[in-house]
Design a protein around this motif. Structure first.
Motif, short mmCIF file in Angstrom:
data_model
loop_
_atom_site.label_atom_id
_atom_site.label_comp_id
_atom_site.label_asym_id
_atom_site.label_seq_id
_atom_site.Cartn_x
_atom_site.Cartn_y
_atom_site.Cartn_z
N ASN A 1 -4.32 4.33 -10.96
CA ASN A 1 -3.13 3.49 -10.87
C ASN A 1 -3.16 2.54 -9.68
N PHE A 2 -4.13 2.71 -8.78
CA PHE A 2 -4.27 1.74 -7.69
C PHE A 2 -4.63 0.37 -8.24
N ILE A 3 -5.33 0.35 -9.38
CA ILE A 3 -5.65 -0.91 -10.06
C ILE A 3 -4.50 -1.22 -11.01
N PRO A 4 -3.71 -2.25 -10.75
CA PRO A 4 -2.55 -2.52 -11.59
C PRO A 4 -2.95 -2.97 -12.99
N LEU A 5 -2.04 -2.78 -13.94
CA LEU A 5 -2.16 -3.26 -15.31
C LEU A 5 -3.24 -2.53 -16.10
N VAL A 6 -4.50 -2.61 -15.69
CA VAL A 6 -5.57 -2.00 -16.46
C VAL A 6 -5.92 -0.59 -15.98
N GLY A 7 -5.60 -0.27 -14.74
CA GLY A 7 -5.92 1.04 -14.19
C GLY A 7 -5.36 2.21 -14.97
N PRO A 8 -4.07 2.16 -15.37
CA PRO A 8 -3.50 3.28 -16.13
C PRO A 8 -4.23 3.54 -17.45
N PHE A 9 -4.70 2.50 -18.12
CA PHE A 9 -5.43 2.69 -19.37
C PHE A 9 -6.80 3.32 -19.11
N LEU B 1 0.82 -1.21 0.00
CA LEU B 1 0.00 0.00 0.00
C LEU B 1 0.86 1.26 0.00
N LEU B 2 1.92 1.27 0.79
CA LEU B 2 2.79 2.45 0.82
C LEU B 2 3.49 2.62 -0.53
N GLY B 3 3.92 1.52 -1.13
CA GLY B 3 4.55 1.60 -2.45
C GLY B 3 3.57 2.09 -3.50
N GLN B 4 2.34 1.58 -3.47
CA GLN B 4 1.33 2.02 -4.43
C GLN B 4 0.98 3.49 -4.23
N LEU B 5 0.92 3.93 -2.98
CA LEU B 5 0.62 5.33 -2.70
C LEU B 5 1.69 6.24 -3.28
N ALA B 6 2.96 5.85 -3.13
CA ALA B 6 4.04 6.63 -3.71
C ALA B 6 3.96 6.65 -5.23
N THR B 7 3.71 5.49 -5.84
CA THR B 7 3.60 5.41 -7.29
C THR B 7 2.45 6.24 -7.81
N GLN C 1 5.59 4.77 -18.89
CA GLN C 1 6.88 4.12 -19.08
C GLN C 1 7.77 4.30 -17.85
N ILE C 2 7.75 5.49 -17.28
CA ILE C 2 8.52 5.72 -16.04
C ILE C 2 7.95 4.88 -14.91
N GLU C 3 6.62 4.81 -14.84
CA GLU C 3 5.98 4.00 -13.80
C GLU C 3 6.31 2.51 -13.97
N GLY C 4 6.22 2.02 -15.21
CA GLY C 4 6.40 0.59 -15.44
C GLY C 4 7.85 0.14 -15.37
#
Length: 348
Positions: free
Chosen positions: A232-240, A195-201, A270-273
């Motif tokens: 972006n909290f939802i991985p993979l599909v969230g960014p789209f 959760l902390l990592g996702q919050l930072a991302t 790209q920076i995120e991934g």
């Protein structure tokens, strides 16, 4: 050949166990909304415990640390609302109006294109989909009731998590209770790191998109940045999903603006991934991408829209529990416990 006999008491006991299992299986679908609320409360409780950690290091007691941690979160949220609330509120209102006008325009332009036109015509209305998703997510007990239940439950979980872990451990054989508690501790630690990592991302991606869209002149850049950050909290599909509103607005404005928006989202992702996510996974917990994709699909099928949102943290918990209780303790493999920096652990 030895003839096996079973006493009446043993037969009754086994029959009751089977009936209990069947009853739980039949009742579980009815309890799905409540189970999701409980897991949501656990997520918030993990964040509260994380905010309480600095106060615990100062020597304060558990209750005082948790209350101060909760107060810190509320103060930060209030400060954010005070600094950016008015601006974001105005931008979200403008964004809603812009999307209402832009969606029909984009659909009309796409329908003029060969092949793409047939797909656009067959595509359901995005506003209808969003409305259904929100109705499903916030139905049942109602949004306000759900929030109150989750927050109050999270406070109780955060104040004394040990009592709930001991209670769950009593559902297992006594000689396995310590292993179960250890696995729950490990899953909580992995969930906190995730959760902390996702919050930072989410924060970094949202800021990058906000700044990038503002530079190229896309309206409501702050609201669009917050949208992609939350998505972006939802991985993979969230960014789209989070990029769709910005691309629609840009496409309806001008073709050049559309490609600038695509460039901003592409650079941010790209920076995120390639930079942020590997760093977070190395520090927190790395879930195989294929497993995460099928976890999203399964959670969506079982629990709907809210299941997709909670799929990743739920996968982190299940992945950690299976790694420790099954792969390590039951099968005896040496495994690396998710969210821990130490060497692989073996069954003791």
């Amino acid at each position: 050949m030895t003839k096996m006999t079973m006493s009446l008491g043993e037969l009754v006991r086994r029959t009751l166990v089977v009936m209990l299992i069947i009853g739980i299986a039949l009742t579980l679908p009815l309890l799905t909304p409540t189970l999701l609320l409980i897991f949501g409360a656990i997520l918030i409780a993990v964040l509260i415990r994380s905010a309480a950690w600095p106060f615990e290091q100062l020597g304060l007691g558990n209750t005082a640390s948790v209350l101060l941690g909760l107060a810190t979160i509320l103060i930060l949220l209030g400060l954010f609302g005070w600094l950016f609330g008015a601006q974001l509120s105005g931008q979200f209102a403008a964004l809603q109006a812009q999307l209402t006008e832009a969606v029909p325009q984009v659909r009309a332009q796409l329908e003029r294109l060969p092949f793409v036109g047939s797909l656009a015509g067959a595509t359901p209305d995005m506003q209808e989909i969003a409305g259904r998703a929100l109705n499903f997510a916030f139905g049942m007990l109602g949004l306000v009731t759900n929030l109150v239940l989750v927050i109050v439950g999270a406070a109780y979980f955060a104040l004394d998590p040990a009592v709930y872990k001991r209670g769950l451990a009593k559902l297992f054989p006594k000689d396995r209770s310590d292993k179960v508690i250890e696995a729950m501790d490990a899953s909580g630690h992995a969930l906190k790191r995730y959760l902390l990592g996702q919050l930072a991302t989410m924060t970094i991606v949202g800021l990058m998109v906000w700044i990038g869209l503002a530079i190229v002149g896309i309206p409501s850049a702050a609201a669009l940045g917050l949208t992609i950050g939350v998505a972006n909290f939802i991985p993979l599909v969230g960014p789209f999903i989070g990029a769709i509103p910005g691309l629609i607005i840009a496409f309806s404005a001008a073709p050049d603006m559309f490609w600038y928006a695509v460039l901003v989202y592409l650079v941010a992702q790209q920076i995120e991934g390639n930079v942020l996510t590997p760093m977070v996974q190395n520090w927190a917990v790395s879930i195989p991408p294929a497993l995460l994709i099928f976890a999203l699909a399964a959670a969506g099928s079982l629990f709907g829209f809210i299941g997709v949102i909670l799929a990743a943290p739920l996968t982190v918990v299940i992945y950690t529990l299976v790694t420790m209780l099954w792969s390590r303790d039951a099968l005896g493999h040496e495994v690396k416990v998710p969210g821990r920096d130490d060497a692989p652990a073996s069954a003791g």
